[in-house]
Design an enzyme around this catalytic site. Structure first.
Site, PDB file in Angstrom:
ATOM      1  N   ASP A  43      -0.538   1.322  14.229  1.00 32.57           N
ATOM      2  CA  ASP A  43      -1.989   1.425  14.383  1.00 32.57           C
ATOM      3  C   ASP A  43      -2.324   1.039  15.813  1.00 32.57           C
ATOM      4  OD1 ASP A  43      -2.132   1.932  11.626  1.00 32.57           O
ATOM      5  OD2 ASP A  43      -2.359  -0.200  11.159  1.00 32.57           O
ATOM      6  N   ASP A  45      -4.870   5.199   0.507  1.00 30.80           N
ATOM      7  CA  ASP A  45      -5.067   3.809   0.935  1.00 30.80           C
ATOM      8  C   ASP A  45      -5.527   3.035  -0.294  1.00 30.80           C
ATOM      9  OD1 ASP A  45      -4.471   4.156   3.671  1.00 30.80           O
ATOM     10  OD2 ASP A  45      -6.477   4.909   4.056  1.00 30.80           O
TER      11      ASP A  45
END
Length: 251
Positions: free
Chosen positions: A130, A11
């Site tokens: 998500d 990330d």
């Protein structure tokens, strides 16, 4: 039997690898190029690189960083974050990515999935989803988990599959960074409903969690970040344990 894949996730924010809990409270986890090289050399099956602030900041993914990472790895490399067009995806593929991950842009304009699949082939298209368990349903979020939608997880995943995605990367926002295990029930439900490979993300904390996600969650791949970045678990040790547990992995 197809082997199960172990996928470290980078990330990226401001050019550095970061990791948080439930998508917030980010902390620095190191240089993405060095981490990528290490994972490629120590048995990771693939890598995922997510420029987590690109969409929110309304800019493109960091192409130069993608190029530098690609130069260091010889395993499949998925890049996402801020990808909103066929042209933008092409730039990343030319920079060294093997697959492109799309999320918010695909929710806002689902035709993007069809266009990417038609242009580059479905093997290049990963749709990241998500989702969070809200009022008894798995609801999909966009903008890096900041904005709720009315979409339900399985409904959206089914549409994604129909539009030509090659894989789904499902992250449980409730499990992200908690190290309490993956969302196995939701994963199993996805697996039962779809024929696409599913990458599980969110919740890895112990080696047994990976065994559980493959057996109970029926995931095709397991993605994790902090347990690898901070060397709580190594990919090599994890794969050796999974082999002992009867899980087919590539050593």
């Amino acid at each position: 039997m197809l082997t199960k894949r172990i996928i470290p996730c980078l990330d990226i924010k401001n050019g550095r690898t970061v990791k948080g809990v439930n998508f917030v409270n980010l902390r620095d986890a190191g240089d993405p190029v060095a981490l990528a090289k290490c994972y490629a050399e120590t048995g990771a099956d693939e890598l995922v690189f997510l420029d987590i602030s690109a969409t929110e900041e309304r800019r493109k993914t960091l192409k130069d960083l993608v190029k530098r990472v690609a130069e260091q790895v010889d395993i499949p490399f998925t890049v996402g974050g801020g990808v909103s067009s066929v042209e933008g995806a092409g730039e990343l593929l030319r920079s060294g990515a093997d697959k492109i991950a799309v999320n918010s842009a695909a929710i806002k304009r689902p035709e993007l999935i069809n266009e990417l699949s038609a242009t580059y082939g479905n093997q290049c298209v990963v749709v990241a989803i998500d989702a969070k368990f809200v009022d008894g349903k798995w609801k999909v979020f966009l903008m890096g988990g900041k904005t709720p939608t009315d979409l339900e997880l399985v409904t959206w995943a089914t549409e994604v599959q129909a539009r030509g995605a090659g894989e789904i990367l499902f992250t449980s926002m409730d499990h992200d960074g908690t190290k309490n295990g993956f969302a196995n029930e939701a994963l199993r439900n996805l697996s039962d409903q779809l024929h696409l490979p599913i990458i599980a993300s969110g919740g890895a904390g112990k080696m047994v969690h990976f065994k559980d996600v493959f057996i109970e969650g029926r995931a095709d791949a397991a993605l994790a970040a902090s347990v690898f970045h901070f060397k709580e678990i190594t990919v090599k040790e994890l794969k050796e344990q999974l082999k002992k547990d009867g899980i087919a992995v590539r050593l």
